[in-house]
Scaffold this motif. Structure first.
Motif, PDB file in Angstrom:
ATOM      1  N   LYS B 164     -19.091  22.928 -52.211  1.00 16.42           N
ATOM      2  CA  LYS B 164     -17.931  23.589 -52.818  1.00 16.42           C
ATOM      3  C   LYS B 164     -17.178  22.624 -53.746  1.00 16.42           C
ATOM      4  O   LYS B 164     -16.779  23.005 -54.836  1.00 16.42           O
ATOM      5  N   ILE B 165     -17.008  21.388 -53.293  1.00 16.15           N
ATOM      6  CA  ILE B 165     -16.293  20.434 -54.155  1.00 16.15           C
ATOM      7  C   ILE B 165     -17.138  20.141 -55.398  1.00 16.15           C
ATOM      8  O   ILE B 165     -16.602  19.948 -56.494  1.00 16.15           O
ATOM      9  N   LEU B 167     -19.015  22.330 -56.940  1.00 22.83           N
ATOM     10  CA  LEU B 167     -18.754  23.460 -57.838  1.00 22.83           C
ATOM     11  C   LEU B 167     -17.426  23.253 -58.570  1.00 22.83           C
ATOM     12  O   LEU B 167     -17.319  23.475 -59.782  1.00 22.83           O
ATOM     13  N   ALA B 168     -16.418  22.804 -57.824  1.00 20.00           N
ATOM     14  CA  ALA B 168     -15.106  22.571 -58.439  1.00 20.00           C
ATOM     15  C   ALA B 168     -15.188  21.466 -59.490  1.00 20.00           C
ATOM     16  O   ALA B 168     -14.575  21.559 -60.562  1.00 20.00           O
ATOM     17  N   ARG B 170     -17.868  20.603 -61.279  1.00 22.07           N
ATOM     18  CA  ARG B 170     -18.578  21.086 -62.465  1.00 22.07           C
ATOM     19  C   ARG B 170     -17.744  22.097 -63.235  1.00 22.07           C
ATOM     20  O   ARG B 170     -17.718  22.104 -64.462  1.00 22.07           O
ATOM     21  N   ALA B 171     -17.039  22.966 -62.499  1.00 22.91           N
ATOM     22  CA  ALA B 171     -16.205  23.963 -63.169  1.00 22.91           C
ATOM     23  C   ALA B 171     -15.077  23.280 -63.941  1.00 22.91           C
ATOM     24  O   ALA B 171     -14.777  23.649 -65.078  1.00 22.91           O
ATOM     25  N   GLN B 174     -16.189  21.897 -67.129  1.00 24.99           N
ATOM     26  CA  GLN B 174     -16.429  22.902 -68.164  1.00 24.99           C
ATOM     27  C   GLN B 174     -15.123  23.428 -68.749  1.00 24.99           C
ATOM     28  O   GLN B 174     -15.009  23.595 -69.953  1.00 24.99           O
ATOM     29  N   ALA B 179     -10.621  26.538 -64.246  1.00 30.01           N
ATOM     30  CA  ALA B 179     -10.844  26.065 -62.881  1.00 30.01           C
ATOM     31  C   ALA B 179      -9.544  26.138 -62.073  1.00 30.01           C
ATOM     32  O   ALA B 179      -9.549  26.526 -60.905  1.00 30.01           O
ATOM     33  N   MET B 182      -8.838  29.440 -60.798  1.00 29.97           N
ATOM     34  CA  MET B 182      -9.672  29.794 -59.642  1.00 29.97           C
ATOM     35  C   MET B 182      -9.171  29.114 -58.365  1.00 29.97           C
ATOM     36  O   MET B 182      -9.807  29.205 -57.322  1.00 29.97           O
ATOM     37  N   GLY B 183      -8.093  28.354 -58.469  1.00 33.78           N
ATOM     38  CA  GLY B 183      -7.560  27.680 -57.297  1.00 33.78           C
ATOM     39  C   GLY B 183      -8.085  26.270 -57.109  1.00 33.78           C
ATOM     40  O   GLY B 183      -7.924  25.687 -56.046  1.00 33.78           O
ATOM     41  N   MET B 184      -8.783  25.749 -58.142  1.00 33.43           N
ATOM     42  CA  MET B 184      -9.288  24.386 -58.037  1.00 33.43           C
ATOM     43  C   MET B 184      -8.233  23.431 -58.603  1.00 33.43           C
ATOM     44  O   MET B 184      -7.948  23.470 -59.795  1.00 33.43           O
TER      45      MET B 184
END
Lengths: 240, 305
Positions: B164-165, B167-168, B170-171, B174, B179, B182-184
């Motif tokens: 999950k981290i 993904l955060a 990489r997001a 980008q 991000a 999305m709550g990151m």
């Protein structure tokens, strides 16, 4: 509408970009279960309002309450956890990540894994094209598919309030109708939505109530069938 | 004609060395790719990690490869603290603020080492010898170092792709704003990213210290190679960096064998510039706007060190 609970209340907010004032006291309310639209021309302050509600901008003056709690000044990552998600203008997808990763990114802050999988199925029901595209990068999708992914990603956070910024922008007329239909379906399924649109006809057709903004101020508001005939809307949209 | 056994020696030696170069470059690539921060102090962190491993061996008698288990986590924490104190305050400032801050760190770290450790080269004698690999005689430490580089690349890949981290991270790389929607929390992502980047140095340091001796300025020798590897391999692309490291390692070994070792640096620069020009004209599909000018800064700062 009046017997429903107020979900979001924006009260007289003023927002600045540096020293340039963008909003001059915008107020609006969204009740549970409603589809509310905010219409107005380019630069009227629609996107600024949504960005402020989402916490990407902070109002210098005024308050924003969501479910009765003040949220002005909170960060975007906190606000999405409280139940407001956004399908932003320009889509802002994670272009190098896959469709599936984009959808899971939308559910990032959730830990209810089983419900996340259910919501994924729900998103596929609204957008039957997406399941076939899961392994594709978001940047390889068509404009319409990207818009569907943007809305799907925002739904994956299981929002109490969905903010949608110009979902029809840049789409072919037929797709505009499709997206409009999906927005109506979402409302009919109980999703509360605040929709920002330049396409006033579409927005007024599908929404319950509307606010007309011009140069950072609300100049008219009311049920959409009444709003359509006001001078403010006519002058803004349907010829001078 | 070059004899086949010499050629295979050059390639094997180059691949082994290149894997270790990639290990040094991985953290740089991650930090640059995600945070858009050029960590000029990367080599100085490497130097501290090499000393850490040296002292773990000298004082505690710890094998350098075992000391990774100590040094890497410690450097993760070191990285997180550095991010909060040095990087976070200037993250939204113009490039020159980042350059001043991270170049300033080089001076702090190098002078710290000068003052407290001195300039004598420190080498670890952990009792590793030679071995034969595919019929080619090589040092054991280079083989183990290469294996660690491979495992680390695989670990980083899994972390970025499957957690999950990850993904955060990489997001955020980008689109930071999306991000956050999305709550990151980008603050958390940046702390973790910088921590990971420095933890990777914490893996590279002990490996390097088992092969080379350590001095306060040792980092400058390897950070230029790391920059070349990052530009070749792509920002935040773990396996790209690994391939690029091996390619540079082979070039390095070939130049050293056929001409002479001091020619390596001009050859790196040539590859470096060729890649940048190709990228700038889009032949490699690069979209790293402003990379060229920033790389120019990196190159000139390395020349002077």
């Amino acid at each position: 509408m009046s017997n429903k609970e107020t979900l979001l209340s924006v009260d007289d907010i003023e927002v600045f970009y540096g020293e340039t004032q963008a909003l001059f006291g915008v107020s609006l309310e969204v009740y549970e279960g409603e589809l509310v639209t905010m219409i107005g021309g380019n630069g009227a302050g629609k996107t600024t309002t949504l960005r402020t509600i989402s916490g990407l901008l902070s109002p210098r003056v005024g308050s924003i309450t969501f479910k009765g709690d003040e949220i002005a000044g909170k960060g975007p990552d906190e606000i999405v956890k409280l139940g407001i998600s956004q399908a932003p203008e320009g889509r802002m997808l994670f272009s190098g990540l896959t469709v599936e990763e984009n959808l899971y990114a939308g559910a990032y802050h959730r830990s209810d894994d089983a419900a996340v999988e259910e919501d994924l199925e729900m998103v596929y029901d609204y957008f039957p094209q997406l399941p076939d595209l899961l392994e594709h990068n978001a940047e390889d999708l068509s404009g319409g598919q990207q818009q569907m992914l943007t809305i799907g990603r925002a739904l994956m956070s299981d929002p109490d309030l969905l903010l949608m910024d110009e979902p029809s922008l840049g789409l072919a007329p037929q797709l505009v109708q499709t997206i409009g239909g999906i927005v109506e379906d979402l409302r009919d399924d109980g999703q509360t939505i605040l929709l920002v649109e330049q396409n006033a006809e579409l927005a007024l057709d599908i929404s319950d109530r509307g606010y007309v903004v011009q140069t950072g101020e609300v100049v008219a508001s009311g049920p959409t069938e009444e709003l359509r005939d006001t001078d403010a809307v006519r002058s803004a949209y349907f010829g001078q | 004609m070059v004899q086949a056994d010499i050629l295979s020696q050059i390639i094997l030696y180059g691949v082994l060395t290149g894997g270790v170069y990639a290990l040094v470059a991985m953290g740089l690539s991650l930090i640059f790719g995600v945070m858009d921060v050029v960590n000029f102090a990367h080599g100085a962190y490497l130097m501290l990690a090499m000393y850490s491993s040296y002292f773990a061996w000298q004082i505690l008698g710890l094998d350098p490869f075992l000391s990774i288990l100590l040094v890497a986590p410690a450097f993760f924490v070191f990285g997180v603290i550095s991010e909060r104190l040095i990087i976070h305050p200037i993250i939204d400032e113009p490039d020159f603020a980042q350059i001043f801050a991270t170049v300033g760190l080089i001076w702090v770290f190098e002078n710290f080492a000068h003052y407290f450790i001195g300039t004598d080269p420190k080498g670890i004698e952990a009792g590793y010898g030679g071995m034969s690999l595919l019929g080619v005689p090589v040092q054991e430490v280079r083989v183990y170092g290469f294996v660690i580089a491979l495992l680390t690349a695989l670990g980083m890949y899994l972390l970025l792709e499957k957690t999950k981290i990850g993904l955060a991270i990489r997001a955020t790389a980008q689109d930071k704003e999306a991000a956050e929607l999305m709550g990151m929390s980008s603050e958390v992502v940046y702390m973790v990213t910088f921590g990971l980047g420095i933890a990777l140095v914490g893996v590279a340091g002990p490996v390097m210290a088992s092969i080379y001796s350590t001095t306060p300025t040792v980092g400058a020798n390897y950070v230029l190679i790391a920059f070349v590897v990052v530009v070749l391999g792509g920002l935040g692309d773990v396996f790209g960096v690994l391939w690029a490291g091996m390619l540079i390692g082979i070039v390095d070994a070939a130049v050293a064998f056929f001409y002479e070792p001091t020619l390596s640096a001009p050859v790196y620069y040539t590859i470096f510039i060729a890649v940048l020009v190709l990228r700038a004209t889009g032949h490699l599909g690069g979209s790293d706007e402003g990379l060229l000018s920033r790389i120019a800064n990196i190159a000139s700062s390395n020349e002077s060190s």
